[in-house]
Design an enzyme around this catalytic site. Structure first.
Site, mmCIF file in Angstrom:
data_model
loop_
_atom_site.group_PDB
_atom_site.id
_atom_site.type_symbol
_atom_site.label_atom_id
_atom_site.label_comp_id
_atom_site.label_asym_id
_atom_site.label_seq_id
_atom_site.Cartn_x
_atom_site.Cartn_y
_atom_site.Cartn_z
ATOM 1 N N ASP A 93 -14.615 10.470 11.998
ATOM 2 C CA ASP A 93 -13.640 9.521 11.461
ATOM 3 C C ASP A 93 -12.255 10.129 11.634
ATOM 4 O OD1 ASP A 93 -13.989 6.895 9.538
ATOM 5 O OD2 ASP A 93 -12.089 7.930 9.172
ATOM 6 N N ARG A 144 0.810 -1.217 0.000
ATOM 7 C CA ARG A 144 0.000 0.000 0.000
ATOM 8 C C ARG A 144 0.847 1.273 0.000
ATOM 9 N NH1 ARG A 144 -5.597 -0.942 3.418
ATOM 10 N NH2 ARG A 144 -6.303 -2.734 2.201
#
Length: 270
Positions: free
Chosen positions: A140, A35
């Site tokens: 978040d 990633r």
């Protein structure tokens, strides 16, 4: 570019754990490597080590946020785990008080969960089953997903479980270049707000809430962090309030007394 070394992997893990409580076991090393590699190549750095140096620079907050986005999964869709919404509706129908109702989507990601809940509550208000004073807070850790949530624009496939009647009532269909996308109606978005929050840090002054969703986020934390996060979140829930976790997350890790209702759904002890 050389492979991600064990020492550099440990540096990444320590940075993420200290900053936001993310816990990565050794088995996650290939995931982290894959990633981050594309990002490192894109910004022209020569190695994983150089990228970690960048993450440790407090003046590079934007890049740190980018790394957080890359290392966390935000896959979601509307009305995920429908039994939870059915339980919520049944519980609200039994309420005698139609006063203010506060809901917290504590790991809101792109906002699918928050807007799904808003559709349910708006429908109940239309039927006279709920008063107009209801609100949903979505939080978040990722600034990027919150910006997207606030826009309220989604690929139509993300709403594949939304009945057509609700689609017509609460969504605007995209045309031309926006074909295949939908936008939440302003009447729905008016009840929903979003803000950035790190669940592993103190958030005094938040709440109280009548309903809290904390679904599919605890997988990123080790056991002590899970317990601390859940108890901190539950401290903002009113006695008798509903608490939802992901059904695949197992037993709820906390010291707060809860009554199990259905898989992933609990009531806080009065």
């Amino acid at each position: 570019m050389q492979a991600l070394s064990d020492d550099t992997f440990r540096r990444v893990s320590e940075i993420m754990y200290e900053a936001i409580g993310l816990s990565f076991s050794q088995s996650k090393k290939p995931l982290i490597s894959s990633r981050l590699a594309s990002r490192i190549h894109k910004i022209g750095l020569p190695s994983f080590e150089a990228y970690v140096d960048l993450l440790e620079d407090h003046n590079q907050a934007a890049e740190f946020q980018m790394a957080v986005d890359l290392l966390t999964t935000n896959e979601t869709y509307f009305f995920r785990e429908p039994k939870h919404y059915e339980l919520l509706e049944q519980d609200l129908l039994r309420r005698k008080d139609r006063g203010p109702l506060a809901v917290w989507s504590a790991a809101s990601s792109f906002g699918d969960e928050a807007y799904s809940t808003a559709m349910l509550l708006s429908d109940m208000q239309r039927k006279g089953q709920l008063g107009p004073d209801w609100s949903i807070l979505g939080t978040d850790i990722s600034h990027r997903v919150l910006l997207s949530a606030a826009e309220g624009i989604y690929p139509q496939d993300r709403l594949r479980h939304v009945p057509q009647e609700q689609m017509h009532r609460y969504c605007l269909q995209g045309e031309g270049p926006a074909t295949g996308q939908v936008m939440m109606q302003e009447s729905l978005r008016a009840h929903v707000r979003f803000g950035q929050l790190n669940l592993t840090k103190s958030f005094e002054g938040l709440g109280p809430f009548d309903v809290i969703f904390l679904r599919n986020v605890l997988i990123y934390f080790d056991t002590p962090t899970k317990i601390a996060v859940v108890d901190r979140v539950l401290a903002t829930l009113r006695p008798g309030g509903l608490f939802f976790m992901g059904t695949a997350e197992g037993r709820v890790p906390c010291k707060t007394r809860l009554e199990a209702l259905i898989p992933g759904a609990y009531r806080k002890a009065a």
